[in-house]
Design a protein around this motif. Structure first.
Motif: not given
Length: 86
Positions: A70-75
């Motif tokens: 999930v740390h690779g997700l960006t808005a």
């Protein structure tokens, strides 16, 4: 009790997604190499029956794009996917 038919079926990849780079069981399901009973499918997600369901309609919803953490997700990039999963 309900009997479901599990089938191997290729699921179309969204633009820019290459399933061959997904080494997980979910990648195998998306490529049609492993069987699954599909409940619902959108451009970006797939919902299918859990292999060991704990309820009559126990499903898993996964993104079609491999997201290791999930740390690779960006808005900016992932907001539509996150809204769809919500």
């Amino acid at each position: 009790t309900t009997s479901w038919r599990f089938v191997c079926q290729h699921h179309p990849a969204p633009p820019g997604v290459d399933y061959s780079s997904n080494p997980t069981v979910f990648g195998r399901i998306l490529r049609g190499e492993s069987p699954a009973h599909t409940y619902h499918e959108t451009t970006n997600t797939l919902c299918f029956q859990d292999i060991h369901p704990h309820a009559p309609l126990h499903g898993l919803v996964i993104p079609k794009r491999c997201i290791p953490t999930v740390h690779g997700l960006t808005a900016a990039h992932d907001l539509p996917l996150l809204q769809e999963l919500h």
